[in-house]
Write a protein that holds these residues in place. Structure first.
Motif, mmCIF file in Angstrom:
data_model
loop_
_atom_site.group_PDB
_atom_site.id
_atom_site.type_symbol
_atom_site.label_atom_id
_atom_site.label_comp_id
_atom_site.label_asym_id
_atom_site.label_seq_id
_atom_site.Cartn_x
_atom_site.Cartn_y
_atom_site.Cartn_z
ATOM 1 N N ILE A 56 0.827 -1.204 0.000
ATOM 2 C CA ILE A 56 0.000 0.000 0.000
ATOM 3 C C ILE A 56 0.864 1.259 0.000
ATOM 4 C CG2 ILE A 56 -0.211 0.295 2.512
ATOM 5 C CD1 ILE A 56 -3.251 0.763 1.988
ATOM 6 N N TYR A 57 2.168 1.088 0.254
ATOM 7 C CA TYR A 57 3.145 2.182 0.209
ATOM 8 C C TYR A 57 3.905 2.060 -1.106
ATOM 9 C CZ TYR A 57 7.335 4.917 1.536
ATOM 10 O OH TYR A 57 8.374 5.820 1.576
ATOM 11 N N ALA A 58 3.790 3.061 -1.970
ATOM 12 C CA ALA A 58 4.306 2.974 -3.333
ATOM 13 C C ALA A 58 5.784 2.630 -3.411
ATOM 14 C CB ALA A 58 4.045 4.294 -4.071
ATOM 15 N N ASN A 59 6.586 3.121 -2.466
ATOM 16 C CA ASN A 59 8.031 2.889 -2.519
ATOM 17 C C ASN A 59 8.413 1.430 -2.289
ATOM 18 O OD1 ASN A 59 7.845 5.664 -2.637
ATOM 19 N ND2 ASN A 59 9.648 6.014 -1.380
ATOM 20 N N LEU A 60 7.471 0.621 -1.809
ATOM 21 C CA LEU A 60 7.727 -0.799 -1.581
ATOM 22 C C LEU A 60 6.961 -1.665 -2.572
ATOM 23 C CD1 LEU A 60 7.461 -0.964 2.331
ATOM 24 C CD2 LEU A 60 9.527 -0.699 0.940
ATOM 25 N N CYS A 61 6.399 -1.057 -3.592
ATOM 26 C CA CYS A 61 5.470 -1.748 -4.490
ATOM 27 C C CYS A 61 6.051 -1.871 -5.899
ATOM 28 C CB CYS A 61 4.147 -0.982 -4.537
ATOM 29 S SG CYS A 61 2.847 -1.812 -5.455
#
Length: 279
Positions: A56-61
């Motif tokens: 849900i956190y873009a930097n981990l997606c």
């Protein structure tokens, strides 16, 4: 248990919550299904592990656009409603919490972090959610630097716009750790080295308000759960049995007298829609 920095997404606390929110949003199943499909298409396990990871956190997606569409299908709106209900429901504090503090996730912090995560993806945030975030972003244990980040996102300049991924410009934990002065950490006298800073929530008290201590949350709860009582003293009617007066600015708060309203204004102004206008 701690944090490498004071911004959003720089603590174990935040990343544990991101993991929980991702699972709640159905991203665990979404990722599992995607890996099964990739495997059936002949991709190697190494490629699958490298290329498919949903958060849900873009930097981990690995695919923020896919996750954004997934959340915008109605899932995010449902999550917001559940988190807001939880945040505005009075919390019970037993003997254990009074003696040792509350180790559970703070509902207000979770509500705010959900919004921050959705912003990084460029999700469509309801106007009512943005309005509530503007009232509570300083509460729930959010660290001062995190508060400044949310303030900029919510109020600008260069703030969040629906549909456009937003960058909070938080360094990663590794970047933050590497930016620390190159010196040996001091022994705290108890046999271990303190490598980072106390993180928000849980065992460590950072001095920020929690859902249990925040006057802002208390006022919002009172407005929701006791709409027909005086905000100042709690009575249900004026001295002669007349109906209570309504706040002239937001119409959402009732009072038995102008005197009671003025005494309560320092608290109510924090959530009143026209809070900058004095009585």
């Amino acid at each position: 248990m701690g944090a490498w920095g004071y911004c959003l997404f720089q603590s174990d606390h935040d990343f544990d919550m991101v993991s929980d929110l991702s699972h709640e949003a159905g991203l665990t199943k979404l990722g599992k299904d995607a890996r099964v499909s990739a495997k059936a298409a002949g991709k190697s396990d190494e490629d699958i592990e490298r290329d498919i990871f949903y958060s849900i956190y873009a930097n981990l997606c690995s695919d923020p656009e896919l996750v954004r569409r997934h959340l915008d299908s109605g899932i995010l709106v449902d999550m917001i409603a559940k988190k807001e209900t939880k945040m505005l429901t009075p919390r019970t504090t037993g003997l254990k919490e009074k003696l040792f503090g509350d180790w559970s996730t703070d509902p207000c912090y979770e509500y705010i972090l959900l919004g921050a995560c959705a912003m990084t993806l460029g999700c469509q945030l309801p106007a009512t959610y943005l309005a509530m975030l503007k009232k509570v972003y300083t509460e729930g244990g959010v660290m001062p630097d995190g508060q400044r980040q949310m303030k900029k996102a919510l109020f600008g300049p260069g703030g969040y716009k629906n549909g456009e991924p937003y960058d909070f410009k938080s360094k990663t934990i590794l970047e933050e750790a590497n930016s620390k002065p190159a010196k040996e950490p001091e022994d705290n006298g108890r046999g271990f080295m303190l490598m980072n800073v106390p993180g928000p929530g849980g065992f460590f008290n950072t001095g920020m308000t929690t859902t249990s201590t925040s006057l802002v949350i208390k006022e919002l709860r009172s407005q929701l759960n006791k709409p027909n009582e005086c905000g100042g003293c709690g009575v249900a009617s004026r001295p002669k049995g007349e109906a209570l007066l309504a706040c002239g600015k937001c119409k959402n708060r009732k009072y038995c007298s102008t005197s009671c309203q003025k005494k309560h204004w320092k608290i109510h102004e924090k959530v009143c829609e026209s809070a900058k206008v004095s009585l």
